[in-house]
Design a protein around this motif. Sequence first.
Motif, PDB file in Angstrom:
ATOM      1  N   THR A 109      32.244  42.666  35.958  1.00  0.00           N
ATOM      2  CA  THR A 109      32.632  42.168  37.278  1.00  0.00           C
ATOM      3  C   THR A 109      31.736  42.726  38.372  1.00  0.00           C
ATOM      4  OG1 THR A 109      34.928  41.936  36.537  1.00  0.00           O
ATOM      5  CG2 THR A 109      34.535  41.970  38.910  1.00  0.00           C
TER       6      THR A 109
ATOM      7  N   THR B 112      41.135  47.629  39.057  1.00  0.00           N
ATOM      8  CA  THR B 112      40.222  48.233  38.075  1.00  0.00           C
ATOM      9  C   THR B 112      40.957  49.105  37.065  1.00  0.00           C
ATOM     10  OG1 THR B 112      39.719  50.175  39.450  1.00  0.00           O
ATOM     11  CG2 THR B 112      38.329  48.223  39.730  1.00  0.00           C
TER      12      THR B 112
ATOM     13  N   ALA C 172      39.653  39.556  32.475  1.00  0.00           N
ATOM     14  CA  ALA C 172      39.452  40.176  31.178  1.00  0.00           C
ATOM     15  C   ALA C 172      38.631  39.292  30.238  1.00  0.00           C
ATOM     16  CB  ALA C 172      40.808  40.500  30.530  1.00  0.00           C
TER      17      ALA C 172
ATOM     18  N   LEU D  49      41.980  47.342  33.782  1.00  0.00           N
ATOM     19  CA  LEU D  49      40.966  46.616  33.015  1.00  0.00           C
ATOM     20  C   LEU D  49      40.279  47.531  32.008  1.00  0.00           C
ATOM     21  CD1 LEU D  49      39.282  44.530  35.864  1.00  0.00           C
ATOM     22  CD2 LEU D  49      41.124  43.826  34.324  1.00  0.00           C
ATOM     23  N   SER D  50      39.431  46.940  31.186  1.00  0.00           N
ATOM     24  CA  SER D  50      38.583  47.710  30.282  1.00  0.00           C
ATOM     25  C   SER D  50      37.305  48.112  31.011  1.00  0.00           C
ATOM     26  CB  SER D  50      38.230  46.888  29.048  1.00  0.00           C
ATOM     27  OG  SER D  50      37.404  45.787  29.414  1.00  0.00           O
TER      28      SER D  50
ATOM     29  N   ALA E  12      35.065  45.100  31.239  1.00  0.00           N
ATOM     30  CA  ALA E  12      35.429  44.110  32.252  1.00  0.00           C
ATOM     31  C   ALA E  12      35.037  44.588  33.653  1.00  0.00           C
ATOM     32  CB  ALA E  12      36.926  43.813  32.192  1.00  0.00           C
TER      33      ALA E  12
END
Length: 286
Positions: free
Chosen positions: A183, A172, A145, A175-176, A179
């Motif tokens: 990634t 996933t 993050a 996460l945002s 992010a």
Amino acid sequence: MEGSSRSAEHVALFRALETSRRGDRLFDDGLASRMLSPRYRAVVAASRIPPVHRWIVRYIDTRYAGGPRASAVVRTRLIDDLVRAAVDGGARQLVLLGAGFDNRAHRIVAPVAFEVDHPATQATKRRRVPAALAARVRFVPVDLAVDALGPALAAAGFDAATPAVVVWEGVTNYLSAEAVDATLRALAALLAPGGRIVFTYVDRAALDGTGGFDGVEEWHDAVRRGGEPWTFGFRPAQLPAYLAERGLRLVEDVSTRDAAARYLAPLGRDEPTAEFYRIAVADAQG
């Protein structure tokens, strides 16, 4: 995050229960029970008695609608097969990204294995894995993050010129969007041409309520109560273009229900799995 991930422990429990089956199990994860709290270890120990195992599995599948247990075990088997195929095809590095209590680095032999995870979860895992086995893995503590993935992997010895397979399982959806984007872009830049990413995701329609999927509300409520709500999902129809914009090519995209038809049905096992939980495979374009 304080302490290890609750969802990571639940997936480890499901893998340990699958390992304790007799005769028709999908995989053997002998370390899974070591990842568990004493309470869950006791459940796994009791499950070695077949009638008790059947009762435990029925209880979990009834209490937690949507099929999280069977979805976890079929995705584990599918990803195992994908990783073995990548290693047989020349991948010399295995990266477990957001590894949780994943023990693939010990049951699938790759020349070099990296485990990337949040420092708190990784610290718990390192205490539970036998030292001789832990020595075979390069641990990379990273909070996806907020931390940059590329420099952390490079510092651990990842070679961007050597073929690699990356597993990003069960991450996933916590996460945002920013992010996930960062990634995937970092991985596309890190991987040599032909490098492969295997990742899971939740169908976005399961998050916004437009999908009409069975059991999604119950499953989402359970992870929300555990302090790890789902925050992100892809729409499957949009995934190929999304990946292409980031230098990746979608190779395969299936649901855990599809995986159940591949792995459970031939064994005569009819167990609830999710249409909205998906496994995707993408190759780096270089």
